[in-house]
Design a protein around this motif. Structure first.
Motif, mmCIF file in Angstrom:
data_model
loop_
_atom_site.group_PDB
_atom_site.id
_atom_site.type_symbol
_atom_site.label_atom_id
_atom_site.label_comp_id
_atom_site.label_asym_id
_atom_site.label_seq_id
_atom_site.Cartn_x
_atom_site.Cartn_y
_atom_site.Cartn_z
ATOM 1 N N ARG B 45 30.940 8.460 -33.386
ATOM 2 C CA ARG B 45 31.196 7.249 -32.590
ATOM 3 C C ARG B 45 32.680 7.093 -32.279
ATOM 4 O O ARG B 45 33.053 6.595 -31.223
ATOM 5 C CB ARG B 45 30.695 6.013 -33.339
ATOM 6 C CG ARG B 45 29.204 5.867 -33.234
ATOM 7 C CD ARG B 45 28.755 4.591 -33.862
ATOM 8 N NE ARG B 45 27.437 4.223 -33.370
ATOM 9 C CZ ARG B 45 26.716 3.230 -33.873
ATOM 10 N NH1 ARG B 45 27.193 2.502 -34.861
ATOM 11 N NH2 ARG B 45 25.541 2.951 -33.370
ATOM 12 N N ALA B 48 33.445 9.527 -29.529
ATOM 13 C CA ALA B 48 32.867 9.088 -28.250
ATOM 14 C C ALA B 48 33.550 7.828 -27.730
ATOM 15 O O ALA B 48 33.079 7.222 -26.768
ATOM 16 C CB ALA B 48 31.373 8.853 -28.413
ATOM 17 N N THR B 49 34.625 7.400 -28.379
ATOM 18 C CA THR B 49 35.405 6.209 -28.007
ATOM 19 C C THR B 49 34.615 4.916 -28.117
ATOM 20 O O THR B 49 34.896 3.947 -27.435
ATOM 21 C CB THR B 49 35.989 6.281 -26.571
ATOM 22 O OG1 THR B 49 34.916 6.107 -25.640
ATOM 23 C CG2 THR B 49 36.693 7.576 -26.297
ATOM 24 N N TYR B 50 33.627 4.892 -29.012
ATOM 25 C CA TYR B 50 32.904 3.628 -29.199
ATOM 26 C C TYR B 50 33.542 2.815 -30.319
ATOM 27 O O TYR B 50 33.608 1.597 -30.254
ATOM 28 C CB TYR B 50 31.432 3.918 -29.502
ATOM 29 C CG TYR B 50 30.578 2.689 -29.590
ATOM 30 C CD1 TYR B 50 30.435 1.837 -28.494
ATOM 31 C CD2 TYR B 50 29.898 2.366 -30.760
ATOM 32 C CE1 TYR B 50 29.646 0.711 -28.572
ATOM 33 C CE2 TYR B 50 29.105 1.233 -30.833
ATOM 34 C CZ TYR B 50 28.986 0.411 -29.735
ATOM 35 O OH TYR B 50 28.205 -0.719 -29.807
ATOM 36 N N ILE B 65 41.840 10.075 -27.867
ATOM 37 C CA ILE B 65 40.686 9.171 -27.806
ATOM 38 C C ILE B 65 41.084 7.699 -27.812
ATOM 39 O O ILE B 65 40.289 6.840 -27.453
ATOM 40 C CB ILE B 65 39.676 9.409 -28.952
ATOM 41 C CG1 ILE B 65 40.352 9.309 -30.313
ATOM 42 C CG2 ILE B 65 38.971 10.737 -28.796
ATOM 43 C CD1 ILE B 65 39.363 9.118 -31.441
ATOM 44 N N GLN B 66 42.310 7.393 -28.229
ATOM 45 C CA GLN B 66 42.700 5.984 -28.219
ATOM 46 C C GLN B 66 43.519 5.615 -26.996
ATOM 47 O O GLN B 66 43.206 4.656 -26.311
ATOM 48 C CB GLN B 66 43.480 5.643 -29.481
ATOM 49 C CG GLN B 66 42.554 5.414 -30.653
ATOM 50 C CD GLN B 66 43.291 4.840 -31.833
ATOM 51 O OE1 GLN B 66 43.988 5.543 -32.545
ATOM 52 N NE2 GLN B 66 43.152 3.547 -32.039
ATOM 53 N N ALA B 69 41.457 6.715 -23.530
ATOM 54 C CA ALA B 69 40.007 6.586 -23.710
ATOM 55 C C ALA B 69 39.252 6.731 -22.380
ATOM 56 O O ALA B 69 38.186 7.340 -22.333
ATOM 57 C CB ALA B 69 39.690 5.246 -24.362
ATOM 58 N N ARG B 73 36.255 9.376 -21.720
ATOM 59 C CA ARG B 73 34.899 8.960 -21.322
ATOM 60 C C ARG B 73 34.401 9.727 -20.106
ATOM 61 O O ARG B 73 33.210 9.930 -19.934
ATOM 62 C CB ARG B 73 34.883 7.460 -21.021
ATOM 63 C CG ARG B 73 34.972 6.647 -22.286
ATOM 64 C CD ARG B 73 34.986 5.164 -22.041
ATOM 65 N NE ARG B 73 35.350 4.516 -23.293
ATOM 66 C CZ ARG B 73 36.285 3.587 -23.420
ATOM 67 N NH1 ARG B 73 36.941 3.167 -22.362
ATOM 68 N NH2 ARG B 73 36.552 3.088 -24.600
ATOM 69 N N TYR B 78 27.403 12.001 -24.128
ATOM 70 C CA TYR B 78 27.167 11.543 -25.491
ATOM 71 C C TYR B 78 25.727 11.080 -25.653
ATOM 72 O O TYR B 78 25.253 10.236 -24.891
ATOM 73 C CB TYR B 78 28.155 10.421 -25.805
ATOM 74 C CG TYR B 78 27.911 9.667 -27.075
ATOM 75 C CD1 TYR B 78 27.590 10.315 -28.256
ATOM 76 C CD2 TYR B 78 28.018 8.275 -27.105
ATOM 77 C CE1 TYR B 78 27.375 9.607 -29.425
ATOM 78 C CE2 TYR B 78 27.810 7.556 -28.268
ATOM 79 C CZ TYR B 78 27.484 8.232 -29.431
ATOM 80 O OH TYR B 78 27.268 7.522 -30.576
ATOM 81 N N ILE B 101 26.849 5.455 -12.776
ATOM 82 C CA ILE B 101 27.908 4.905 -13.638
ATOM 83 C C ILE B 101 28.868 6.004 -14.106
ATOM 84 O O ILE B 101 29.982 5.721 -14.481
ATOM 85 C CB ILE B 101 27.381 4.107 -14.860
ATOM 86 C CG1 ILE B 101 26.616 4.987 -15.845
ATOM 87 C CG2 ILE B 101 26.530 2.936 -14.441
ATOM 88 C CD1 ILE B 101 26.253 4.273 -17.126
ATOM 89 N N LYS B 102 28.418 7.255 -14.052
ATOM 90 C CA LYS B 102 29.347 8.323 -14.421
ATOM 91 C C LYS B 102 30.131 8.814 -13.217
ATOM 92 O O LYS B 102 30.839 9.814 -13.297
ATOM 93 C CB LYS B 102 28.587 9.468 -15.067
ATOM 94 C CG LYS B 102 27.839 8.976 -16.295
ATOM 95 C CD LYS B 102 27.829 9.939 -17.428
ATOM 96 C CE LYS B 102 27.379 9.243 -18.684
ATOM 97 N NZ LYS B 102 26.853 10.127 -19.696
#
Lengths: 258, 245
Positions: B45, B48-50, B65-66, B69, B73, B78, B101-102
């Motif tokens: 997670r 996956a940047t969640y 990833i931070q 992000a 994405r 994922y 959306i992608k």
């Protein structure tokens, strides 16, 4: 901004393929019809009594005031109960089903997700309010003499703006939880409190009373129902919508980064 | 493609992931192994940047990833543990939505959707509602969702759980073919699966990476099973088993 379009389309599609949507619309239309018939009937009765013994110098009861305005006011109360049912699922359901994880890890920004959801609710509410406004419009078309048209239209605007404001509040509260019931009940409580915000104003007095009167959606929309459009009213509704959506945005961002 | 440096996740005093470091090159299929509650899902997670990590860093396809992000994405596909489906949509509608959306261009959207339907063997159910799909089909729709935009890195959280043997074989085949153009991170606790599908294995236990090895290096000296038991039992006495995410 572009990413809001698919979210909007998906929401609207979901609303119209599930029975929940038709249930809500049917219920709303039934209540509208009942209340409208009631008010018209009462107006009729009053008119008959009045023509039986007219007091000298007393004005004929006004159709706009007696039927259209009070009809809109009644719809406002229905909205307080209806909107939580419409918005409680929006984010809570996504989180429970795990689809929020999908949206949050997609290239969509949280703003696009919130905007898409809000526009979808706005679209559905527009159809519903149109259904409600159909009754006064019938009166304009077939009444002899009918009510004045302008307050009917500005009243519709007031009703719709109010519905959007309530929807933004409902979305915000739905963004905090993954439990639909929690989202629904908290929205109902907040909207009811907002609705009656002006009632203690008279006994409190002073500047506080002014604030209470200003934040009351019934007071604000009431002006529009009477055909008075003021900048202050418009600012009020735009602010309500903005604050609601901003809170939803923040709550979801916090959820993503926790 | 994936570089993870000392990733850590705490919830208050509870440490879900304490020190996860590993890397994966382009075209590699990495088996991410560990007992239940080892921190696999939490790590995934974060990648996956969640979830945000408490400390440490990771880069996916060269993006942090931070701090980056949004870029990450765009480059990952994922599949969470439970396939994120909308029950009221048909498979085709759902995949169209995912494509949009992608950010897939409108012109190639229909082609991408039918391509991914074919690759994931979804032809028979393309017009069925997601609510009516069996577990195996749901999993495959989830996989289709993850690969529709041809991402550089594919992250799969237990993609074969709950499938019947025939479906497991098909999904493994599919994952193997994905490895040719993509980097795949495959979380699982089924050892033979790793043997069959992956080139590399990363074993985590109690929030820590205890082994990172090319599968070819393991060789005949020790089977993967023996290695796994060794890694897991070494510090299992510590704090007992805790559930992580």
């Amino acid at each position: 901004m572009k990413g809001a379009v698919p979210v909007f389309r998906r929401e609207v599609l979901s609303f119209f393929v599930s029975p929940v949507g038709y249930f809500l619309i049917t219920g709303f239309a039934l209540l509208c019809g009942y209340f409208f018939f009631n008010m018209l009937q009462m107006y009729n009765m009053f008119l008959q009594r009045f023509s039986g013994m007219p007091y000298p110098g007393m004005e004929l009861p006004n159709l706009n005031q007696w039927v259209v305005e009070s009809f809109y006011h009644t719809l406002l109360v229905i909205l307080v109960f209806l909107i939580p049912m419409l918005t409680m699922r929006s984010f809570a359901e996504e989180k429970r089903r795990g689809t929020f994880e999908l949206l949050a890890t997609s290239p969509l920004s949280i703003f696009e997700i919130v905007l898409g959801k809000f526009l979808a609710v706005a679209f559905v509410l527009f159809l519903m309010m149109l259904l409600g406004a159909m009754f006064p419009l019938l009166l304009v078309a077939f009444g002899k003499p009918g009510p004045e048209l302008f307050p009917v239209l500005s009243g519709f605007l007031g009703l719709y703006l109010c519905a959007l404001g309530f929807a933004a509040v409902g979305l915000a509260l739905s963004a905090f939880t993954e439990n639909q019931i929690v989202a629904g009940v908290s929205s109902l409580v907040v909207l009811l409190l907002l609705y009656v915000a002006h009632s203690p104003a008279e006994s409190v007095g002073g500047a506080v009373a002014e604030v209470m009167n200003y934040i009351s959606p019934a007071r604000q929309a009431g002006d529009l129902f009477r055909g008075i459009i003021s900048t202050s009213t418009l600012i009020y509704f735009v602010s309500l919508i903005t604050v609601g959506l901003f809170v939803a945005l923040r709550a979801l961002e916090a959820h993503r980064w926790r | 493609m994936i570089e993870v440096q000392k990733l850590e996740k705490r919830y208050g005093d509870y440490i879900a992931v304490s020190d996860v470091t590993f890397s994966a090159a382009q075209g590699e299929i990495v088996g991410f192994l560990g007992p239940n509650g080892a921190g696999k899902t939490t790590t995934i997670r974060m990648l996956a940047t969640y979830l945000p990590p408490t400390a440490g860093s990771a880069r996916i396809a060269g993006f942090d990833i931070q701090r980056q992000a949004d870029e990450v994405r765009r480059h990952i596909g994922y599949l969470p543990e439970n396939p994120p489906l909308y029950p009221e949509m048909t498979v085709t509608e759902y995949l169209h939505f995912i494509g949009r959306i992608k950010g897939l261009p409108k012109r190639s959207l229909t082609a991408s959707v039918s391509d991914v339907i074919e690759r994931c063997f979804l032809g028979d159910v393309r017009n069925k509602l997601c609510a009516h799909l069996s577990r195996g089909y749901r999993q495959r729709v989830g996989l289709a969702q993850a690969i529709i935009h041809d991402p550089k890195v594919i992250i799969l959280d237990e993609p074969t759980s709950g499938l019947d043997p025939k479906q497991i074989v098909e999904i493994r085949q599919l994952i193997k073919t994905l490895g040719q153009g993509h980097t795949v991170l495959l979380s699982t606790h089924i050892l033979p699966e790793v043997m069959m599908v992956c080139n590399k294995v990363v074993i985590v236990n109690q929030g820590r990476v205890v082994l990172e090895k090319q599968l070819a290096e393991i060789g005949a000296a020790a089977t993967l099973e023996q290695l796994f038991m060794q890694c897991v039992s070494e510090d299992a006495q510590g704090s007992g088993s805790k559930e992580a995410a």
